[in-house]
Design a protein around this motif. Structure first.
Motif, mmCIF file in Angstrom:
data_model
loop_
_atom_site.group_PDB
_atom_site.id
_atom_site.type_symbol
_atom_site.label_atom_id
_atom_site.label_comp_id
_atom_site.label_asym_id
_atom_site.label_seq_id
_atom_site.Cartn_x
_atom_site.Cartn_y
_atom_site.Cartn_z
ATOM 1 N N SER A 253 -3.650 2.652 -7.565
ATOM 2 C CA SER A 253 -4.325 3.941 -7.678
ATOM 3 C C SER A 253 -3.874 4.667 -8.945
ATOM 4 N N PRO A 254 -4.792 5.211 -9.714
ATOM 5 C CA PRO A 254 -4.393 5.956 -10.926
ATOM 6 C C PRO A 254 -3.628 7.238 -10.605
ATOM 7 N N PHE A 255 -3.769 7.747 -9.384
ATOM 8 C CA PHE A 255 -3.076 8.993 -9.006
ATOM 9 C C PHE A 255 -1.563 8.800 -8.884
ATOM 10 N N THR A 256 -1.116 7.540 -8.787
ATOM 11 C CA THR A 256 0.337 7.306 -8.690
ATOM 12 C C THR A 256 1.053 7.691 -9.981
ATOM 13 N N ALA B 94 -1.820 10.168 1.274
ATOM 14 C CA ALA B 94 -0.512 9.592 0.969
ATOM 15 C C ALA B 94 -0.662 8.243 0.281
ATOM 16 N N LYS B 95 -1.622 7.445 0.743
ATOM 17 C CA LYS B 95 -1.859 6.135 0.123
ATOM 18 C C LYS B 95 -2.469 6.295 -1.268
ATOM 19 N N LEU B 96 -3.297 7.320 -1.419
ATOM 20 C CA LEU B 96 -3.935 7.559 -2.715
ATOM 21 C C LEU B 96 -2.901 7.846 -3.794
ATOM 22 N N ILE C 286 4.157 14.350 -3.656
ATOM 23 C CA ILE C 286 2.862 14.607 -3.011
ATOM 24 C C ILE C 286 2.601 13.561 -1.931
ATOM 25 N N ALA C 287 2.835 12.287 -2.266
ATOM 26 C CA ALA C 287 2.634 11.210 -1.301
ATOM 27 C C ALA C 287 3.561 11.371 -0.105
#
Length: 413
Positions: free
Chosen positions: A32-35, A24-26, A43-44
């Motif tokens: 984070s580039p995944f945001t 969730a933090k990722l 997803i988070a």
């Protein structure tokens, strides 16, 4: 065996819960580039919800470090006033350097809040304590999770609960005002009745909120379960021994996870809707609403094990034999006689929409306490309030607390 299975399941889910939290933090951390990935918010939010559904909830702290007294911020320190094997008597000590406020605080009434031993921790009454501290010196019973009490300490019965309450009252002194919320209304009334019968000085007042004094009136789902199942059914189906990984290994208890299952089963749709709303709040970025959800469920999901003897005694005495209202209840051989109470004022409070202690169950205390003058026995119904609304939240703060405060003030002479 069920308790061991539950503990195994909890141990297996813990790594997945931590993985979900990290994921969730990722997908939500600004660095984070995944945001920036497509659907990152959903997803988070999904991983965060999965983490909260799988994590273990421990007893939260009261966390009351300051309150306002007469418009002035004063510091609050939590202290252990008396410690027993199954309960700690906590005092919330207030401090101020204001020379004008100090004598006023010293002269304010003293209140003993008897918290329920019925699944949730005493911290469920945090809002109750915080409001009371504005105008009172406050103590509360902090019941200990039975799985943390070594088996060699011995059993804990309903009679022991009554004696604990009496010991706490004597420790604080007869100037105390006693407030009982939900389940403890019955043992508190018994404790004060026995003190009156013996000729001891009793508290100045007792406030009883949403409790099953007479569970025959307006029976709820909780009452119906207790009356449609035998004592043996409860003993054989909900009592288990604490697993070896706890200090109370081998002790017979009614496990907290079973109680929690019962709580959720009473209103499953409401909880599903609440968790879905939490998911949507996270997706929308509504941090305030999401945090309110976390605060509520951090408290609601934290449960404790109850001693088996106490739980079974309560089922039989309160919900099957109705021993208090039938005049047949004996504690250590002494008959409980509420009519002997004469110098303790009585206030009863009920929620209009209470689905745990039905209408009239708490009010029944007035029919038993015939020795108290009628003018000293007010009753208050909180319109629109459910069970939790009478001691927590907006209705407690705006409607109920002023009634309790004024009642205590009138009888603190």
């Amino acid at each position: 065996m069920l308790y061991q299975i539950y503990e195994t399941q909890r141990a297996l889910l813990t790594p997945f819960s931590e993985f979900a939290s990290a994921s969730a933090k990722l997908y939500s951390h600004p660095l984070s580039p995944f945001t920036h990935a497509f659907g990152a918010e959903r997803i988070a939010a999904g991983f965060d919800l999965l983490h909260r559904l799988a994590k273990e909830y421990e007893k939260p702290p009261f966390g009351i470090t300051s309150v306002q007294v007469n418009g002035v911020d004063v510091a609050v320190q939590e202290r252990v006033a008396l410690e027993k094997p199954f309960c700690r008597l906590l005092r919330f000590k207030r401090f101020t350097d204001d020379p004008k406020l100090l004598p006023k605080m010293k002269d304010q009434p003293t209140v003993l809040v008897v918290a329920p031993l019925s699944g949730h921790h005493a911290t469920l009454l945090r809002d109750t304590v915080r409001m009371l501290l504005r105008d009172h010196k406050v103590y509360i019973t902090d019941w200990i999770d039975a799985r943390m009490v070594p088996a060699e300490v011995g059993p804990f019965h309903l009679d022991d609960y009554v004696e604990y309450v009496q010991e706490f009252i004597r420790h604080i002194g007869p100037h105390v005002h006693v407030m009982s919320v939900c389940q403890p209304t019955v043992p508190v009334l018994a404790a004060i009745s026995l003190m009156a019968t013996r000729g001891e000085q009793t508290p100045r007042s007792m406030t009883m909120m949403g409790g099953p004094i007479d569970a025959r009136r307006s029976p709820t789902a909780v009452n119906n379960l207790a009356t449609t199942r035998s004592y043996e059914w409860f003993e054989n189906n909900v009592i288990y021994r604490v697993p070896p990984n706890y200090p109370g290994a081998g002790r017979r208890v009614y496990p907290g996870f079973l109680q929690y299952t019962g709580f959720v089963a009473m209103n499953p749709d409401r909880h599903v809707s609440s968790h879905y709303d939490y998911f949507l709040d996270l997706v929308r970025g509504d941090g305030d609403s999401a945090e309110a959800h976390r605060r509520f469920y951090d408290e609601y999901n934290a449960v404790l094990d109850m001693p088996a003897e106490y739980y079974l005694d309560t089922i039989k005495t309160v919900f099957q034999d109705f021993a208090l209202v039938n005049g047949t209840w004996r504690v250590r051989g002494e008959l409980v006689r509420p009519q002997d109470i004469k110098t303790t004022a009585l206030l009863t409070i009920e929620g209009e929409l209470d689905d745990i202690s039905g209408a009239g169950q708490t009010r029944a205390a007035h029919d038993l306490c015939t020795g108290i003058p009628k003018k000293e026995q007010p009753h208050y119904v909180v319109e629109g309030a459910g069970h939790y609304g009478i001691f927590s939240g907006r209705r407690w703060r705006e409607k109920v607390y002023p009634v309790v405060r004024d009642f205590i003030a009138r009888h603190d002479r």
